[in-house]
Design a protein around this motif. Structure first.
Motif, PDB file in Angstrom:
ATOM      1  N   SER A 152      12.137  -7.188  -3.873  1.00  0.00           N
ATOM      2  CA  SER A 152      11.428  -6.177  -4.666  1.00  0.00           C
ATOM      3  C   SER A 152      11.688  -4.777  -4.122  1.00  0.00           C
ATOM      4  CB  SER A 152       9.923  -6.448  -4.652  1.00  0.00           C
ATOM      5  OG  SER A 152       9.621  -7.711  -5.157  1.00  0.00           O
ATOM      6  N   GLU A 153      11.623  -4.662  -2.797  1.00  0.00           N
ATOM      7  CA  GLU A 153      11.796  -3.340  -2.187  1.00  0.00           C
ATOM      8  C   GLU A 153      13.230  -2.832  -2.337  1.00  0.00           C
ATOM      9  OE1 GLU A 153      12.273  -0.502   0.960  1.00  0.00           O
ATOM     10  OE2 GLU A 153      11.890  -2.395   1.975  1.00  0.00           O
ATOM     11  N   ARG A 154      14.192  -3.715  -2.212  1.00  0.00           N
ATOM     12  CA  ARG A 154      15.597  -3.306  -2.319  1.00  0.00           C
ATOM     13  C   ARG A 154      15.938  -2.844  -3.734  1.00  0.00           C
ATOM     14  NH1 ARG A 154      17.905  -5.701   2.398  1.00  0.00           N
ATOM     15  NH2 ARG A 154      16.442  -5.050   3.995  1.00  0.00           N
ATOM     16  N   VAL A 155      15.428  -3.556  -4.743  1.00  0.00           N
ATOM     17  CA  VAL A 155      15.657  -3.144  -6.129  1.00  0.00           C
ATOM     18  C   VAL A 155      14.990  -1.796  -6.379  1.00  0.00           C
ATOM     19  CG1 VAL A 155      15.152  -3.676  -8.549  1.00  0.00           C
ATOM     20  CG2 VAL A 155      15.991  -5.470  -7.032  1.00  0.00           C
ATOM     21  N   THR A 156      13.747  -1.669  -5.960  1.00  0.00           N
ATOM     22  CA  THR A 156      12.998  -0.425  -6.160  1.00  0.00           C
ATOM     23  C   THR A 156      13.699   0.745  -5.480  1.00  0.00           C
ATOM     24  OG1 THR A 156      10.941  -1.682  -6.296  1.00  0.00           O
ATOM     25  CG2 THR A 156      10.739   0.677  -5.872  1.00  0.00           C
ATOM     26  N   SER A 157      14.150   0.526  -4.268  1.00  0.00           N
ATOM     27  CA  SER A 157      14.847   1.570  -3.526  1.00  0.00           C
ATOM     28  C   SER A 157      16.145   1.982  -4.225  1.00  0.00           C
ATOM     29  CB  SER A 157      15.141   1.079  -2.108  1.00  0.00           C
ATOM     30  OG  SER A 157      15.869   2.034  -1.391  1.00  0.00           O
ATOM     31  N   ALA A 158      16.904   1.008  -4.703  1.00  0.00           N
ATOM     32  CA  ALA A 158      18.164   1.318  -5.392  1.00  0.00           C
ATOM     33  C   ALA A 158      17.909   2.110  -6.665  1.00  0.00           C
ATOM     34  CB  ALA A 158      18.908   0.027  -5.710  1.00  0.00           C
ATOM     35  N   VAL A 159      16.868   1.763  -7.396  1.00  0.00           N
ATOM     36  CA  VAL A 159      16.518   2.500  -8.627  1.00  0.00           C
ATOM     37  C   VAL A 159      16.112   3.935  -8.266  1.00  0.00           C
ATOM     38  CG1 VAL A 159      14.964   2.617 -10.601  1.00  0.00           C
ATOM     39  CG2 VAL A 159      15.909   0.415  -9.905  1.00  0.00           C
ATOM     40  N   ARG A 160      15.275   4.073  -7.228  1.00  0.00           N
ATOM     41  CA  ARG A 160      14.831   5.403  -6.805  1.00  0.00           C
ATOM     42  C   ARG A 160      16.018   6.284  -6.387  1.00  0.00           C
ATOM     43  NH1 ARG A 160      11.913   4.036  -2.926  1.00  0.00           N
ATOM     44  NH2 ARG A 160      13.423   4.449  -1.282  1.00  0.00           N
ATOM     45  N   VAL A 161      16.905   5.738  -5.576  1.00  0.00           N
ATOM     46  CA  VAL A 161      18.068   6.501  -5.129  1.00  0.00           C
ATOM     47  C   VAL A 161      18.936   6.921  -6.312  1.00  0.00           C
ATOM     48  CG1 VAL A 161      20.239   6.297  -3.849  1.00  0.00           C
ATOM     49  CG2 VAL A 161      18.098   5.546  -2.799  1.00  0.00           C
TER      50      VAL A 161
END
Length: 167
Positions: A152-161
């Motif tokens: 969840s965190e990796r997907v969220t981080s990639a979207v944010r970046v």
């Protein structure tokens, strides 16, 4: 010794034939696989930008148009997941909010991290700006999948970046 050579030679022949058949099968099915992937990509873009009719690639992003009107951007990105790389399609509207997120490929744990492909998880990104794109436990707006915090965190981080890079 003669018997052993015959077995090795037989195994070699079977291996060469199997490799040849596999290669032929791959070359015959590859166009169909490519077409299916393109169709899936087009369907995803259509769901994010209804009525789009043109995509122009500029640097590492795609500009999406309907006629001469630009609708937004689409970016293919990769995030390191728990079970391997997660390939994402992130669509960003002109106001720099998320128009949609789609998981194109992942190898996360079935029943746990693999739930990142579910609409319930992905739909929560729509309309969010970069400031909101953080898990709720870190003060953001994204609810993590239970027992799949890393995915969840990796997907969220990639979207944010991705959204930040387009701002």
């Amino acid at each position: 010794m003669k018997e052993m050579l015959r077995l090795v030679f037989s195994l070699l022949i079977v291996t060469v034939i199997a490799t040849g058949l596999l290669s032929i099968t791959y070359s015959l099915t590859r166009p169909f696989i490519d077409q299916a992937q393109q169709t899936m990509f087009d369907e995803q873009l259509q769901s994010f930008f209804p009525g789009y009719d043109e995509v122009i690639e500029i640097d590492e992003r795609l500009e999406v148009y309907k006629g001469t009107e630009m609708l937004g951007y689409a970016v293919l990105t990769t995030a390191p997941g728990y079970g391997g790389d997660i390939e994402l399609l992130v669509a960003v509207a002109l106001d720099r909010t998320v128009a949609g997120v789609s998981v194109l490929r992942q190898q996360e744990t079935p029943g746990l991290g693999a739930r990142i492909v579910e609409e319930q998880f992905l739909s929560q990104f729509r309309g969010m700006s970069a400031e909101d794109l953080e898990l709720t436990r870190f003060g953001g707006e994204v609810d993590a999948i239970t027992s799949a915090t890393i995915s969840s965190e990796r997907v969220t981080s990639a979207v944010r970046v991705t959204v930040e890079e387009l701002s």
